[in-house]
Design a protein around this motif. Structure first.
Motif, PDB file in Angstrom:
ATOM      1  N   ILE A 136      -5.022  -2.806  -3.450  1.00  0.00           N
ATOM      2  CA  ILE A 136      -6.251  -3.560  -3.722  1.00  0.00           C
ATOM      3  C   ILE A 136      -7.454  -2.628  -3.675  1.00  0.00           C
ATOM      4  O   ILE A 136      -8.333  -2.677  -4.543  1.00  0.00           O
ATOM      5  CB  ILE A 136      -6.397  -4.733  -2.726  1.00  0.00           C
ATOM      6  N   THR A 145      -9.011  -4.609 -12.735  1.00  0.00           N
ATOM      7  CA  THR A 145      -9.070  -6.028 -12.383  1.00  0.00           C
ATOM      8  C   THR A 145      -7.961  -6.835 -13.051  1.00  0.00           C
ATOM      9  O   THR A 145      -7.773  -8.003 -12.736  1.00  0.00           O
ATOM     10  CB  THR A 145     -10.434  -6.615 -12.782  1.00  0.00           C
ATOM     11  N   THR A 147      -4.575  -6.417 -12.902  1.00  0.00           N
ATOM     12  CA  THR A 147      -3.393  -6.700 -12.071  1.00  0.00           C
ATOM     13  C   THR A 147      -3.724  -6.944 -10.611  1.00  0.00           C
ATOM     14  O   THR A 147      -2.819  -7.166  -9.816  1.00  0.00           O
ATOM     15  CB  THR A 147      -2.391  -5.532 -12.164  1.00  0.00           C
ATOM     16  N   ILE A 148      -4.987  -6.917 -10.255  1.00  0.00           N
ATOM     17  CA  ILE A 148      -5.343  -7.073  -8.846  1.00  0.00           C
ATOM     18  C   ILE A 148      -5.005  -8.476  -8.328  1.00  0.00           C
ATOM     19  O   ILE A 148      -4.660  -8.636  -7.157  1.00  0.00           O
ATOM     20  CB  ILE A 148      -6.824  -6.716  -8.599  1.00  0.00           C
ATOM     21  N   SER A 149      -5.068  -9.469  -9.183  1.00  0.00           N
ATOM     22  CA  SER A 149      -4.762 -10.834  -8.733  1.00  0.00           C
ATOM     23  C   SER A 149      -3.303 -10.954  -8.308  1.00  0.00           C
ATOM     24  O   SER A 149      -2.990 -11.642  -7.331  1.00  0.00           O
ATOM     25  CB  SER A 149      -5.088 -11.846  -9.827  1.00  0.00           C
ATOM     26  N   THR A 150      -2.408 -10.266  -8.997  1.00  0.00           N
ATOM     27  CA  THR A 150      -0.986 -10.279  -8.630  1.00  0.00           C
ATOM     28  C   THR A 150      -0.783  -9.636  -7.268  1.00  0.00           C
ATOM     29  O   THR A 150      -0.018 -10.146  -6.435  1.00  0.00           O
ATOM     30  CB  THR A 150      -0.154  -9.524  -9.691  1.00  0.00           C
ATOM     31  N   LYS A 152      -3.011  -9.398  -4.891  1.00  0.00           N
ATOM     32  CA  LYS A 152      -3.582 -10.295  -3.880  1.00  0.00           C
ATOM     33  C   LYS A 152      -2.624 -11.445  -3.566  1.00  0.00           C
ATOM     34  O   LYS A 152      -2.504 -11.868  -2.414  1.00  0.00           O
ATOM     35  CB  LYS A 152      -4.938 -10.825  -4.341  1.00  0.00           C
ATOM     36  N   GLN A 153      -1.932 -11.950  -4.584  1.00  0.00           N
ATOM     37  CA  GLN A 153      -0.929 -13.001  -4.350  1.00  0.00           C
ATOM     38  C   GLN A 153       0.233 -12.464  -3.518  1.00  0.00           C
ATOM     39  O   GLN A 153       0.716 -13.147  -2.611  1.00  0.00           O
ATOM     40  CB  GLN A 153      -0.405 -13.548  -5.683  1.00  0.00           C
TER      41      GLN A 153
END
Length: 183
Positions: A136, A145, A147-150, A152-153
């Motif tokens: 992260i 930004t 692949t950062i959501s993956t 974070k999940q």
């Protein structure tokens, strides 16, 4: 290795400066080495191929000049990596190397963390926690930004699993030596 807060604007500015200087030095030193090699060895070979009559190029001398320039530039970077100006750049570079090692062993680390037969491996949770938090941080610094959501999940899922198992670990507990057992 400990995760350190990095000022994104300072990091990006210094990284861009280092890249620009590296490219400029590589270009100038390559041209210089190529010219010197051509001057020294260019007359050793005929300018025209005796069999075909075509002009011979100095490509090989220029190529060797680029290789020599690359070696010079890399040695200069090695000498400057501990300079305060390069502190953030070197930190991110080392962090990415550790992430690469973890990524190559990620299957074994996840298997150890999800071991349902025995007690889950706490060190695996330490490594995974460090890995996701460091990803992260690097993604934020590099403006990744997409692949950062993956990630974070994945971190949220890991934290939920740690809470479920009553495991309390932090990224600060990570030591590179922990990776030895997950080869």
């Amino acid at each position: 290795m400990q995760l350190v807060d990095i000022n994104k604007s300072i990091y990006r500015k210094r990284l861009n400066i280092v890249i620009a200087i590296f490219v400029a030095c590589l270009t100038l030193i390559s041209i210089g080495f190529g010219a010197i090699l051509i001057q020294l060895f260019g007359d050793a070979l005929p300018a025209v191929d005796p069999e075909t009559g075509e002009a011979l190029s100095n490509f090989r001398y220029n190529f060797v000049g680029v290789i020599l320039a690359l070696l010079v530039c890399i040695s200069i970077l090695q000498q400057l990596k501990n300079h305060p100006f390069c502190k953030e750049i070197h930190y991110v570079w080392v962090l990415k190397q550790i992430q690469n090692i973890i990524y190559r062993r990620l299957k074994n680390i996840k298997a150890a963390a999800n071991n349902y037969e025995n007690e889950p491996d706490v060190n695996a949770f330490v490594v995974l926690n460090f890995y996701y938090k460091s990803l992260i941080q690097v993604y934020m610094l590099d403006n990744n930004t997409l692949t950062i959501s993956t990630v974070k999940q994945d971190l949220a899922s890991l934290e939920a699993r740690m809470q479920e198992l009553n495991i309390d670990v932090t990224a600060h507990e990570f030591r590179r030596v922990l990776l030895i057992e997950y080869r």
